[in-house]
Design a protein around this motif. Structure first.
Motif, mmCIF file in Angstrom:
data_model
loop_
_atom_site.group_PDB
_atom_site.id
_atom_site.type_symbol
_atom_site.label_atom_id
_atom_site.label_comp_id
_atom_site.label_asym_id
_atom_site.label_seq_id
_atom_site.Cartn_x
_atom_site.Cartn_y
_atom_site.Cartn_z
ATOM 1 N N ILE A 30 0.870 -1.190 0.000
ATOM 2 C CA ILE A 30 0.000 0.000 0.000
ATOM 3 C C ILE A 30 0.902 1.234 0.000
ATOM 4 N N VAL A 31 0.520 2.222 -0.799
ATOM 5 C CA VAL A 31 1.242 3.495 -0.868
ATOM 6 C C VAL A 31 0.230 4.619 -0.672
ATOM 7 N N VAL A 32 0.554 5.574 0.200
ATOM 8 C CA VAL A 32 -0.269 6.773 0.383
ATOM 9 C C VAL A 32 0.517 7.949 -0.186
ATOM 10 N N VAL A 33 -0.176 8.741 -0.987
ATOM 11 C CA VAL A 33 0.437 9.875 -1.668
ATOM 12 C C VAL A 33 -0.409 11.115 -1.410
ATOM 13 N N CYS A 34 0.260 12.208 -1.041
ATOM 14 C CA CYS A 34 -0.455 13.473 -0.853
ATOM 15 C C CYS A 34 0.055 14.543 -1.818
ATOM 16 N N TRP B 147 14.559 8.793 12.460
ATOM 17 C CA TRP B 147 13.565 7.721 12.402
ATOM 18 C C TRP B 147 13.435 7.028 13.743
ATOM 19 N N GLN B 148 12.190 6.850 14.195
ATOM 20 C CA GLN B 148 11.903 6.116 15.423
ATOM 21 C C GLN B 148 11.139 4.848 15.069
ATOM 22 N N LEU B 149 11.454 3.783 15.762
ATOM 23 C CA LEU B 149 10.793 2.500 15.562
ATOM 24 C C LEU B 149 9.805 2.277 16.697
ATOM 25 N N GLU B 150 8.550 1.945 16.351
ATOM 26 C CA GLU B 150 7.506 1.730 17.352
ATOM 27 C C GLU B 150 6.928 0.328 17.201
ATOM 28 N N GLN B 151 6.888 -0.411 18.271
ATOM 29 C CA GLN B 151 6.137 -1.668 18.306
ATOM 30 C C GLN B 151 4.698 -1.280 18.632
ATOM 31 N N VAL B 152 3.763 -1.574 17.746
ATOM 32 C CA VAL B 152 2.375 -1.138 17.921
ATOM 33 C C VAL B 152 1.618 -2.187 18.721
ATOM 34 N N ALA B 153 1.134 -1.797 19.880
ATOM 35 C CA ALA B 153 0.393 -2.726 20.731
ATOM 36 C C ALA B 153 -1.110 -2.638 20.467
ATOM 37 N N GLU B 154 -1.637 -1.425 20.404
ATOM 38 C CA GLU B 154 -3.086 -1.260 20.225
ATOM 39 C C GLU B 154 -3.451 -0.477 18.969
ATOM 40 N N ALA B 155 -2.779 0.653 18.733
ATOM 41 C CA ALA B 155 -3.100 1.483 17.573
ATOM 42 C C ALA B 155 -1.909 2.377 17.253
ATOM 43 N N VAL B 156 -1.892 2.869 16.021
ATOM 44 C CA VAL B 156 -0.840 3.779 15.588
ATOM 45 C C VAL B 156 -1.495 4.951 14.859
ATOM 46 N N LYS B 157 -1.032 6.161 15.183
ATOM 47 C CA LYS B 157 -1.494 7.372 14.500
ATOM 48 C C LYS B 157 -0.638 7.515 13.246
ATOM 49 N N LEU B 158 -1.277 7.436 12.089
ATOM 50 C CA LEU B 158 -0.551 7.479 10.824
ATOM 51 C C LEU B 158 -0.373 8.920 10.358
ATOM 52 N N PRO B 159 0.813 9.247 9.896
ATOM 53 C CA PRO B 159 1.051 10.585 9.371
ATOM 54 C C PRO B 159 0.342 10.752 8.022
ATOM 55 N N CYS B 160 0.386 11.926 7.494
ATOM 56 C CA CYS B 160 -0.209 12.297 6.209
ATOM 57 C C CYS B 160 -1.723 12.356 6.301
ATOM 58 N N LEU B 161 -2.343 11.290 6.779
ATOM 59 C CA LEU B 161 -3.800 11.206 6.828
ATOM 60 C C LEU B 161 -4.354 11.568 8.190
ATOM 61 N N ASN B 162 -3.482 11.642 9.183
ATOM 62 C CA ASN B 162 -3.909 11.962 10.543
ATOM 63 C C ASN B 162 -5.052 11.052 10.991
#
Length: 184
Positions: A86-90, A154-169
């Motif tokens: 999947i690719v997101v483009v703005c 760059w930061q690495l996050e192990q996602v436990a419950e949810a992740v806030k995605l950039p670009c789309l907020n």
């Protein structure tokens, strides 16, 4: 990636090439690699993520592509063409049918792609100035990793419950990712 084709191609030859339709083809260092077919869990995960992303792009300037959109990156001055899940483009910067300015890339991991997606592709994608996030979703167990661009790098996050995605907020939950996917 699978085994490479045995003959090399130039970038121009690859972009004109209309290879066998039974596979998708990535271009790395002059070699063309067939992409393995997707499993049922992979396809369900991809659809689940796409559902959330499509809703988030409904009225905005961004949109998403699934698996057939080439993304061009450079390593040591040499072009590589990948086909992310999947690719997101703005901010579209298409060169032919190739995206050069994605803001979010998602790869769905399997046994055959895991090592490449977590190493080479992670390094290559993070070189894109436009990229704000790289999401890795495992199709064989519930595991989600997010690479996030910050002011400090760059930061690495192990996602436990949810992740806030950039670009789309938008927030993407692990539950939404694995919705209706057979137990892993």
């Amino acid at each position: 990636m699978t085994e490479p084709a045995y003959q090399t191609m130039t970038e121009e030859e690859y972009l004109r090439w209309d290879g066998p339709r039974d596979a998708k083809w990535e271009y790395v260092d002059g070699f063309v690699y067939a992409q393995a077919g997707a499993t049922n869990p992979h396809n369900r995960i991809s659809s689940n993520i796409q559902r959330v992303l499509l809703n988030a792009t409904d009225d905005g300037p961004c949109w998403t592509y699934i698996s057939d959109q080439k993304v061009r990156v450079y390593r040591d001055g040499r072009p590589r063409y990948y086909l992310p899940d999947i690719v997101v483009v703005c901010d579209p910067q298409l060169v032919g049918d190739t995206e050069t300015q994605p803001c979010l890339i998602v790869e769905i991991l399997s046994a055959s792609t895991r090592a490449i997606d977590e190493t080479f592709k992670a390094t290559d994608y993070r070189q894109l100035d436009s990229l704000q996030g790289y999401l890795l979703v495992d199709s064989e167990r519930q595991r989600v990793i997010f690479h996030r661009r910050t002011a400090q790098g760059w930061q690495l996050e192990q996602v436990a419950e949810a992740v806030k995605l950039p670009c789309l907020n938008v927030s993407l939950s692990v539950a939404a990712i694995y919705r209706n996917v057979p137990r892993l």
